[in-house]
Design a protein around this motif. Structure first.
Motif, mmCIF file in Angstrom:
data_model
loop_
_atom_site.group_PDB
_atom_site.id
_atom_site.type_symbol
_atom_site.label_atom_id
_atom_site.label_comp_id
_atom_site.label_asym_id
_atom_site.label_seq_id
_atom_site.Cartn_x
_atom_site.Cartn_y
_atom_site.Cartn_z
ATOM 1 N N GLN A 74 -1.608 -4.174 4.436
ATOM 2 C CA GLN A 74 -1.020 -5.482 4.494
ATOM 3 C C GLN A 74 -1.125 -6.049 5.889
ATOM 4 O O GLN A 74 -1.111 -7.224 5.442
ATOM 5 N N TYR A 99 2.870 -13.108 -5.452
ATOM 6 C CA TYR A 99 3.489 -12.370 -5.003
ATOM 7 C C TYR A 99 3.327 -12.090 -3.629
ATOM 8 O O TYR A 99 3.430 -12.010 -2.809
ATOM 9 N N SER B 121 -0.563 -4.708 -4.962
ATOM 10 C CA SER B 121 0.966 -5.027 -4.637
ATOM 11 C C SER B 121 0.393 -4.662 -2.370
ATOM 12 O O SER B 121 0.791 -5.720 -1.561
ATOM 13 N N SER B 122 -0.275 -3.523 -2.161
ATOM 14 C CA SER B 122 -0.524 -4.038 -0.559
ATOM 15 C C SER B 122 -1.096 -4.690 0.696
ATOM 16 O O SER B 122 -0.797 -5.576 1.231
ATOM 17 N N VAL B 123 -2.363 -4.702 -0.351
ATOM 18 C CA VAL B 123 -3.067 -5.533 -0.465
ATOM 19 C C VAL B 123 -2.814 -7.471 -0.490
ATOM 20 O O VAL B 123 -3.124 -8.200 0.465
ATOM 21 N N LEU B 124 -1.686 -7.860 -0.796
ATOM 22 C CA LEU B 124 -1.358 -9.019 -0.568
ATOM 23 C C LEU B 124 0.157 -8.952 0.046
ATOM 24 O O LEU B 124 0.625 -9.813 -0.334
ATOM 25 N N GLY B 125 0.091 -7.497 1.119
ATOM 26 C CA GLY B 125 1.014 -7.870 2.197
ATOM 27 C C GLY B 125 2.654 -7.210 1.684
ATOM 28 O O GLY B 125 3.009 -7.530 2.499
ATOM 29 N N ALA B 126 2.582 -6.684 0.561
ATOM 30 C CA ALA B 126 3.781 -6.150 0.318
ATOM 31 C C ALA B 126 3.637 -4.543 0.979
ATOM 32 O O ALA B 126 2.983 -3.511 0.816
#
Lengths: 360, 223
Positions: A74, A99, B121-126
């Motif tokens: 993240q 997103y 999703s994690s890589v996009l910061g979530a």
């Protein structure tokens, strides 16, 4: 901004990846066959696979095992385009691209998505969901989703391998244009030679979890110095040979292919007479004649017999016994106009400089 | 028709399936994504009610909530009356009994989610919680829907566990299936027919709705 890594990843079983390099802004190709560790390298950089060692992006340290510093995915500010794209199927293209901007005010978010959609030519499909978007456009959405967050590094895991050449080069051109202003390091993983040759400024070749070559694509892949690279770069024929004569002034030497009487002329190398060498040649660099060719500049004209022919897509793979056993690639048209068939006597014509000397 | 029993069953099933959703989401998440080697033990425990005779389950629940057990004693101290043969006891027993019907469809739905979507999703910061809320839950909605409907229907239909733990107190623990049994025992076949037919129709309707929703392309979020 540049990316450096010096890491070790141990996965289940015996496979391990050990890689170190410094990547400058621009497109660097990571080339290797499947299972060579390409994807593992990207996942380790993104924090999706456990790794030991050190990774930095600009002055930010993403991983430093020595001080037990491990940034979670993240916080790495890495853009990642997955092989299967991993677009969220239940969200529209717009929601997919937005997103990564969850912390941004709605207005700023919307204008940013509109801007990147414009520059990647996908503004007209922002309201559609991924299953309703065509292949090449899906790739653009995935790329836009990764880039809209302004990552410090972009990692692409064979994202374009399913596309035709024209679409591929369009997308790469868009990516280059984007990177003119952002200047970030881009790692582009592929196992296809054509992409490795044409898409990047630099290529890193991975084999069995190790970096086996690193440099400008044409130098690395046209004159591979190591056997694994030669295999990847499409040198189908590899022979053990013994140097029998050296002609320094002519820039050539003669070699006998191991276990045969077949003598060939190859480029001169700094080796003594009697030395064992390993020779590589592309199957596509060998000509086939049905009569003894005359008046040619090529120095190697070897008599042989066709052992087998098989069709592979748009080409024919011929196996020819000419002392050594050569794989030769022909077009279907050439095969039928020469009436080639197994058992037929032929001549193989090979230029001296088509041979490369590699180390194992 | 024994309306108090029918309403009681519906109230019981609603409470049980709502509670089960809350319990099953984290449990199913853990079962689907944990790499712990001993996970199979937990899976076996969750599946136990599928194979255990309801009377066995009911018996152990009864022992566990009896006034001589710590749980039973704690409940009595808290509320002033024993837990056995109450509506609350039925809720507790039904939750255990219907657990696999809620956990298994959700676990299956979670397991089918492409891990790359979660990685993306994690890589996009979530955060993990955001990924769960925005990616995992919506993509598993068919499984969650099945879990809600199946655990509701299964609770409506239970008999052995209810009899063991709740007894047969009208308006308190007499559910619709007990009511049918009672009618048959007292040769009131008309009443038994009516209630049984209602239950049959209800069960069929529930299952038909689930299967219809599962096959509707507009509910399936992706190919």
């Amino acid at each position: 901004m540049s990316l450096t890594f010096d890491i070790t990843c141990r996965l289940a079983g015996t496979f391990s990846l050990e890689a170190r390099s410094a990547i400058s802004p621009g497109i660097t190709i990571v080339f290797g066959r499947s299972g060579s560790g390409k994807t593992t390298l990207l996942r380790a950089i993104a924090g999706l696979a456990p790794a030991q060692g050190r990774i930095t992006a600009g002055d930010r340290v993403l991983l430093d095992s020595a001080s037990h510093h491990v940034l979670p995915p993240q916080q790495r500010r890495v853009g990642f385009v997955f092989q299967q794209l991993a677009l969220f199927p239940h969200l529209t293209a717009r929601a997919n691209i937005e997103y990564g901007l969850a912390n941004m005010p709605v207005d700023a978010r919307t204008s940013r998505v509109n801007a990147i959609a414009q520059s990647f030519g996908i503004a007209h499909l922002l309201d559609r969901k991924p299953p309703a978007i065509s292949g090449g456009e899906r790739q653009r959405v995935a790329l836009a989703r990764a880039l809209v967050t302004d990552p410090d590094v972009l990692l692409l895991d064979e994202p374009l391998s399913a596309l035709d050449h024209a679409t591929q080069s369009h997308i790469i051109a868009d990516l280059r244009r984007w990177n003119e202003t952002h200047a970030i390091p881009v790692l582009y993983v592929t196992h296809a030679h054509r992409e490795a040759f044409s898409l990047g400024e630099r290529v890193i070749v991975l084999d069995n979890g190790r970096v086996v070559a690193d440099g400008v694509p044409h130098e690395v892949l046209e004159s591979p110095s190591q056997e694994p690279v030669a295999r990847l770069a499409g040198f189908e024929n590899l022979f053990d040979a013994t140097v029998t004569a050296l002609h320094h002034e002519a820039g050539t030497m003669e070699c006998r292919i191991g276990g045969t009487a077949c003598v060939i002329e190859v480029p001169y190398g700094e080796v003594p007479s009697g030395a064992e060498v390993r020779l590589a040649i592309r199957a596509g660099d060998i000509l086939v004649g049905t009569v003894l060719p005359q008046g040619l500049s090529a120095r190697n004209i070897l008599p042989g017999t066709i052992q087998s022919l098989r069709r592979e897509g748009a080409r024919v793979v011929a196996i020819v016994d000419a002392g050594g056993v050569f794989e030769v690639h022909l077009t279907p048209g050439a095969t039928s106009s020469l009436a080639l068939s197994p058992g037929r006597a032929v001549w193989l014509v090979i230029k001296t400089h088509s041979f490369r000397r590699v180390s194992t | 028709m024994d309306w108090p029993a029918i309403l009681l069953s519906i109230r019981l099933a609603a409470i049980v399936s709502a509670t089960l959703l809350v319990v099953s989401l984290p449990l199913a998440y853990w079962l689907a994504f944990s790499r712990w080697r001993g996970k199979f033990l937990v899976e076996a425990v969750v599946a136990l009610p599928l194979v255990l005779p309801p009377t066995v389950l009911g018996f152990y629940v009864l022992v566990a909530i009896g006034s001589r057990s710590p749980i039973g004693a704690w409940w009595t101290a808290l509320t002033g009356h024993p837990l056995a043969f109450t509506f609350e006891a039925l809720v507790l027993a039904s939750i255990l009994y219907s657990l696999p019907f809620a956990v298994q469809p959700i676990t299956a739905a979670f397991s089918l989610i492409d891990r790359d979507l979660m990685a993306a999703s994690s890589v996009l910061g979530a955060s993990r919680l955001t990924t769960f809320r925005r990616i995992v839950l919506p993509l598993a909605r068919n499984g969650i829907l099945s879990a809600a409907v199946l655990s509701f229907a299964h609770t409506i239909g239970e008999f052995g566990v209810v009899l063991m733990v709740g007894g047969n107190l009208p308006g308190v623990t007499r559910t619709v299936s007990i009511s049918i049994y009672d009618s048959v025992q007292s040769f009131n076949m008309t009443a038994a027919h009516q209630t049984a037919l209602l239950l049959l129709g209800f069960s069929f309707a529930m299952l038909a709705i689930v299967y219809a929703l599962l096959q509707k392309p507009w509910l399936v979020p992706h190919k």
